[in-house]
Design a protein around this motif. Structure first.
Motif, PDB file in Angstrom:
ATOM      1  N   VAL A 125       0.952  -1.314   0.181  1.00  0.00           N
ATOM      2  CA  VAL A 125      -0.130  -0.045   0.252  1.00  0.00           C
ATOM      3  C   VAL A 125       0.997   0.924  -0.148  1.00  0.00           C
ATOM      4  N   ASP A 126       2.201   0.972   1.244  1.00  0.00           N
ATOM      5  CA  ASP A 126       2.500   2.563   0.899  1.00  0.00           C
ATOM      6  C   ASP A 126       3.374   2.380  -0.601  1.00  0.00           C
ATOM      7  N   ARG A 129       0.876   3.906  -3.428  1.00  0.00           N
ATOM      8  CA  ARG A 129       0.261   5.699  -2.490  1.00  0.00           C
ATOM      9  C   ARG A 129       2.240   5.972  -3.556  1.00  0.00           C
ATOM     10  N   ALA A 130       3.024   5.639  -3.415  1.00  0.00           N
ATOM     11  CA  ALA A 130       4.003   6.815  -3.032  1.00  0.00           C
ATOM     12  C   ALA A 130       5.048   6.997  -4.377  1.00  0.00           C
ATOM     13  N   ILE A 167      -2.044   0.008  -8.694  1.00  0.00           N
ATOM     14  CA  ILE A 167      -2.748   1.888  -8.173  1.00  0.00           C
ATOM     15  C   ILE A 167      -3.389   1.688  -7.142  1.00  0.00           C
ATOM     16  N   TYR A 168      -4.497   1.860  -8.209  1.00  0.00           N
ATOM     17  CA  TYR A 168      -5.338   2.204  -7.000  1.00  0.00           C
ATOM     18  C   TYR A 168      -6.206   0.917  -6.423  1.00  0.00           C
ATOM     19  N   ALA A 170      -4.567   0.063  -3.976  1.00  0.00           N
ATOM     20  CA  ALA A 170      -3.298   1.061  -2.688  1.00  0.00           C
ATOM     21  C   ALA A 170      -4.562   1.706  -2.031  1.00  0.00           C
ATOM     22  N   TYR A 171      -5.300   2.358  -2.886  1.00  0.00           N
ATOM     23  CA  TYR A 171      -5.666   3.567  -1.984  1.00  0.00           C
ATOM     24  C   TYR A 171      -6.825   3.264  -1.634  1.00  0.00           C
ATOM     25  N   GLU A 174      -7.430   1.444   1.506  1.00  0.00           N
ATOM     26  CA  GLU A 174      -7.028   2.652   2.469  1.00  0.00           C
ATOM     27  C   GLU A 174      -8.348   3.257   2.747  1.00  0.00           C
ATOM     28  N   ASP A 221     -13.080   7.753  -5.626  1.00  0.00           N
ATOM     29  CA  ASP A 221     -11.702   7.462  -6.453  1.00  0.00           C
ATOM     30  C   ASP A 221     -11.631   6.898  -7.306  1.00  0.00           C
TER      31      ASP A 221
END
Lengths: 306, 262
Positions: A125-126, A129-130, A167-168, A170-171, A174, A221
């Motif tokens: 996830v980090d 998102r990074a 990518i998504y 991960a968002y 959260e 999102d």
């Protein structure tokens, strides 16, 4: 303007007299604030239009961005390729919803045994998102097919879906996690006290409540995802943005971008409005139920014997 | 594994107490909440746990249901040790029902689904079977017409009665009631207490943490006064309420009487 004034009087005539019309009026649904809002909006837009039209570059701008024939030529072409984005979006969305939920559940597994699982999910996830999405799309979309591993697809659409999902999710995980944590621990305690296992408590009690609560932020999102589908044009998927560039290059004119922008607006704005409506409805419900709950806790103070 | 085997043997012995608590300790960080509790409950007994807030009543009930792990001591249900290593916690919880002060109904499920969830998923009953059993219970407690409602459409008293029915649907050997009327409006207390009276009359073994002293006096076969994590005094309701031996018990009851609650 004149007709507005007449209607205003008519409305006031039917309305029952108010007890205290003074200060309430400014906030109430009266016709006067509406009139003021309409006037000031008209003035602001008129001023903006005057600035744009009187700009020194306006004639050239008109030629380059607002060319009617080119617009009508470009619109069906880009709208046709927009279907690729829609397909990309729909396939990726399903995968994102599933993978995001799996990640969120993995991250909320308790106990020391699951530490490596939590660690890996957190790293994932980090990481995604990074990193800027464009970088991920270039590195994975170009890199992995370049390895030419047997059986790994080379299809750009496939990699576009993979990259957007990575990518998504991960968002989205959260968002799910926030939802899971928003369900009061007493709900899990109640489930466990009935003999449901940890997984059953999560599956039947916690997740249904959590998912319901995060639907509006999830939709938010997905508005982002709809727009980010254009990023995969970088790895060679001919979708709406790539198509726009092709038409633009062929005609030496930027008007196709306007056509593409319109296509996006038509799809995205209703979704944004719908999300806002959902959020507002949820907030209203929370306010309503919060009121009744406080009266129940007040009663603790005075209990009488039967 | 061995626990299950020995359990099958010992539960055949009819004289085993419904619940035995042997010297349990529980602390939250520096704070000792339970400091060596011993208690034996015979089948069909109704125990009222009284005492000031923070005396450990709720924690004791939560420990018996294994919601809170204990730090020392043993808990046995019908002779089976439930605090032994490697015991299947979910299996124990099926036998011990608990009802909370704050109802904790599942808000996204209708009343009927709140009640049938555990029988279906834990006991493997069919939906029809579980619903029939649930409807019988709902009818018994005057809630049949609420079966298809969502919890937020019910009054606090109705919600708490549903919560009791939900615990009963698992057919527990032992029912723990944790201040179940404390979150209710005064006029709704009676309907919940009547349900508990009926259960007591039906022979349900119960541990009831309560601030309703009149109710405790009427219903309990034994009253335990908890004071800073210990059972300071226990006895028949008559003895505890009329002639308490301990100064702390007298002090507590006097405060209750001053507050006009007894």
């Amino acid at each position: 303007m004149a007709s507005d004034g007449v209607r205003l009087e008519d409305v006031d005539a039917v309305r029952p007299p108010r007890v205290n019309p003074g200060p309430r009026r400014a906030f109430g649904p009266g016709a006067r604030p509406l009139l003021i809002a309409a006037l000031s909006t008209a003035v602001v837009f008129a001023v903006l239009a005057a600035i744009v039209v009187n700009a020194p570059g306006w004639p050239r701008f008109q030629q380059a961005f607002l060319n009617g024939p080119i617009f009508w030529d470009a619109l069906p072409k880009v709208a046709g390729k927009f279907l690729v984005n829609v397909r990309l979006f729909l396939v990726a969305e399903v995968l994102i919803l599933v993978l995001g939920l799996v990640l969120a559940v993995l991250r909320s597994l308790p106990g020391p045994v699951f530490f490596p699982v939590r660690l890996l999910a957190t790293l994932y996830v980090d990481l995604f998102r990074a990193l800027p999405g464009v970088l991920v799309i270039f590195m994975l979309g170009m890199g992995i097919p370049a390895l030419r591993i047997e059986g790994v697809p080379k299809d750009e659409f496939f990699w576009a879906v993979v990259v957007l999902t990575l990518i998504y999710s991960a968002y989205v995980s959260e968002v799910y996690r926030a939802g899971i944590e928003s369900v009061h621990p007493s709900q899990e305690a109640a489930a466990r006290s009935l003999g449901l296992s940890r997984w059953q408590g999560l599956r039947y009690v916690v997740l249904p409540q959590a998912v319901r609560r995060v639907i509006p932020p999830l939709l938010n999102d997905f508005i982002g995802l709809q727009k980010d589908t254009v990023l995969v044009s970088f790895i060679g998927v001919v979708e709406v943005f790539r198509q726009t560039q092709i038409v633009q290059a062929a005609r030496f004119n930027f008007t196709p971008y306007l056509a593409t922008a319109l296509v996006f607006l038509v799809v995205t704005i209703p979704m944004a409005r719908f999300t806002d409506w959902l959020l507002k409805r949820e907030k209203d419900q929370r306010v309503a139920s919060g009121g009744s709950r406080s009266s129940a806790s007040m009663s603790r103070v005075n209990q009488t014997l039967p | 594994m061995s626990g299950a085997v020995s359990g099958a043997v010992t539960s055949a012995v009819t004289s085993a107490p419904a619940l035995s608590i042997e010297g349990i300790w529980k602390s939250f960080g520096q704070l000792d909440v339970l400091r060596g509790i011993d208690l034996e409950v015979a089948p069909h007994e109704v125990i009222a746990l009284i005492g000031a807030s923070g005396s450990g009543k709720s924690t004791l009930l939560r420990c018996i249901n294994l919601i809170e792990p204990i730090d020392a001591g043993r808990i046995l249900i019908a002779g089976d040790e439930i605090t032994a290593q490697g015991v299947n916690v979910d299996r124990i919880r099926r036998r011990v029902g608990i009802v909370f002060q704050s109802f904790n109904l599942f808000p996204h499920m209708r009343v009927i689904d709140n009640i049938t969830l555990a029988p279906r998923k834990v006991l493997g009953r069919s939906a029809a079977e579980a619903e029939a059993a649930a409807m019988t219970l709902l009818e018994r407690f005057g809630l049949a017409e609420k079966a298809r409602e969502y919890p937020d459409r019910l009054s606090g008293g109705q919600q708490q009665r549903v919560a009791i029915v939900r615990a009963l649907a698992m057919e527990p050997d032992l029912l723990l009631l944790d201040e179940v009327t404390s979150a209710l409006d005064p006029e709704l207390v009676a309907e919940v207490l009547n349900v508990i009276r009926e259960l007591a009359a039906g022979g349900m073994t119960m541990l009831i943490a309560t601030h309703e002293m009149g109710f405790a006096r009427d219903i309990a076969s034994r009253v335990c006064f908890l004071d800073s994590g210990r059972i300071l005094e226990q006895g028949s309701p008559r003895q505890i309420f009329a002639e308490p031996r301990e100064a702390r018990t007298r002090q507590f009851l006097n405060r209750i009487i001053e507050a006009g609650r007894l």
